[in-house]
Design a protein around this motif. Sequence first.
Motif, mmCIF file in Angstrom:
data_model
loop_
_atom_site.group_PDB
_atom_site.id
_atom_site.type_symbol
_atom_site.label_atom_id
_atom_site.label_comp_id
_atom_site.label_asym_id
_atom_site.label_seq_id
_atom_site.Cartn_x
_atom_site.Cartn_y
_atom_site.Cartn_z
ATOM 1 N N GLU A 155 0.809 -1.225 0.000
ATOM 2 C CA GLU A 155 0.000 0.000 0.000
ATOM 3 C C GLU A 155 0.836 1.266 0.000
ATOM 4 O OE1 GLU A 155 -4.102 -1.385 2.225
ATOM 5 O OE2 GLU A 155 -2.572 -0.312 3.344
ATOM 6 N N GLN A 156 1.954 1.243 0.734
ATOM 7 C CA GLN A 156 2.728 2.470 0.890
ATOM 8 C C GLN A 156 4.144 2.341 0.346
ATOM 9 O OE1 GLN A 156 1.582 3.037 5.255
ATOM 10 N NE2 GLN A 156 1.171 5.058 4.417
ATOM 11 N N HIS A 182 -0.577 3.376 7.930
ATOM 12 C CA HIS A 182 -1.869 2.709 7.866
ATOM 13 C C HIS A 182 -1.817 1.515 8.814
ATOM 14 C CE1 HIS A 182 -5.194 0.708 5.249
ATOM 15 N NE2 HIS A 182 -5.691 1.393 6.254
ATOM 16 N N ASN A 230 -7.278 -0.136 10.304
ATOM 17 C CA ASN A 230 -7.253 1.020 9.409
ATOM 18 C C ASN A 230 -6.978 2.320 10.156
ATOM 19 O OD1 ASN A 230 -7.867 -0.483 7.062
ATOM 20 N ND2 ASN A 230 -10.038 -0.497 7.611
ATOM 21 N N LEU A 279 -5.038 5.386 11.439
ATOM 22 C CA LEU A 279 -3.904 6.126 10.892
ATOM 23 C C LEU A 279 -3.043 6.671 12.030
ATOM 24 C CD1 LEU A 279 -5.636 8.137 8.020
ATOM 25 C CD2 LEU A 279 -4.367 5.984 7.865
ATOM 26 N N THR A 294 -8.877 8.814 15.213
ATOM 27 C CA THR A 294 -9.723 8.080 14.278
ATOM 28 C C THR A 294 -11.175 8.078 14.733
ATOM 29 O OG1 THR A 294 -7.877 6.653 13.623
ATOM 30 C CG2 THR A 294 -10.093 5.840 13.178
ATOM 31 N N LEU A 347 -2.781 7.148 2.038
ATOM 32 C CA LEU A 347 -1.878 6.134 1.512
ATOM 33 C C LEU A 347 -1.103 6.608 0.295
ATOM 34 C CD1 LEU A 347 -4.036 2.905 1.828
ATOM 35 C CD2 LEU A 347 -2.501 3.973 3.466
ATOM 36 N N TYR A 370 -8.264 4.498 -4.080
ATOM 37 C CA TYR A 370 -7.102 3.665 -3.821
ATOM 38 C C TYR A 370 -6.675 2.853 -5.048
ATOM 39 C CZ TYR A 370 -7.959 4.744 1.039
ATOM 40 O OH TYR A 370 -8.125 5.396 2.220
#
Length: 279
Positions: free
Chosen positions: A122-123, A132, A182, A184, A235, A250, A267
């Motif tokens: 993802e990153q 994430h 999820n 952050l 969050t 992301l 995404y």
Amino acid sequence: MTPAARRLRRGVIVLPSAFTLGNLFVGVWAIVAASRGRFEEAGWLIVVAAFADMFDGRVARFTGTGSEFGEQLDSLVDAISFGVAPALVVYFVFLGDTGWNWLLSFIYITAAVIRLARFNVEQAGTAKVAFHGLPSPTAGVTMATFFAFTQTPLFREHFANANVGLAAAWMTVAIAGLMISNVLYPVVPRLTVRTWGGRFAVLLILAAIVAAFTAPAYFFFPLALVYIAFGLLRTVTLGFLERLPERDPLDDDVDEYDEGEVRDLDYTDIRPDRGRRRG
């Protein structure tokens, strides 16, 4: 290129991997120390591994020697130093050697491995804005320094009757869940002295360094809990307010957007080959 320049370049290329392998060495050392009953030593070794992990990526970016090989090596090492090692420290100290308690360590290790794999996908192995899920080094340090915190006079005075074994079990499961969640978590910003806010951040970092060396047992575990709680509360608050981040958390191409610009979260354009760098 002269022979001397070629030798210097080879040394620069090897330097980030040297930090990564140092991270691995200290992580294995922590496992050995925990198996021999030196639990507090094992915890501090994992803290040292976290510092080595922090420097290898920065050295790679500073020298321009980041590579996909280094990224994959870093993830494999992190799985041991911040997955296997902290799980075994907690197991040897709190969970005992009977029954099925070892499954809690397995759950934690599984979550750490999944978190690292997701991070690479993802990153692209690095994060500029937010992580994430709970970063594995933070998770490992939290697990590893819990024992040292339980040995402090403060803990023994106020929590003398606490069931630390049960607390360690719940902590293991909770941290495992946060790693693959999820939620952050903010990245430590780059330090600068050009602004008053940057200068204040530098002063906080210096104060943290002093506290880390003078009272480590009182510093690392509570600080890790504050970081974990901050991500959770942020969050939850954004969820209640039904607010989304101003940019895709992301997508680390921060210079691509103007400050304050809001865009729809999408995404589908997050690919491992975009901006791949070491983390």
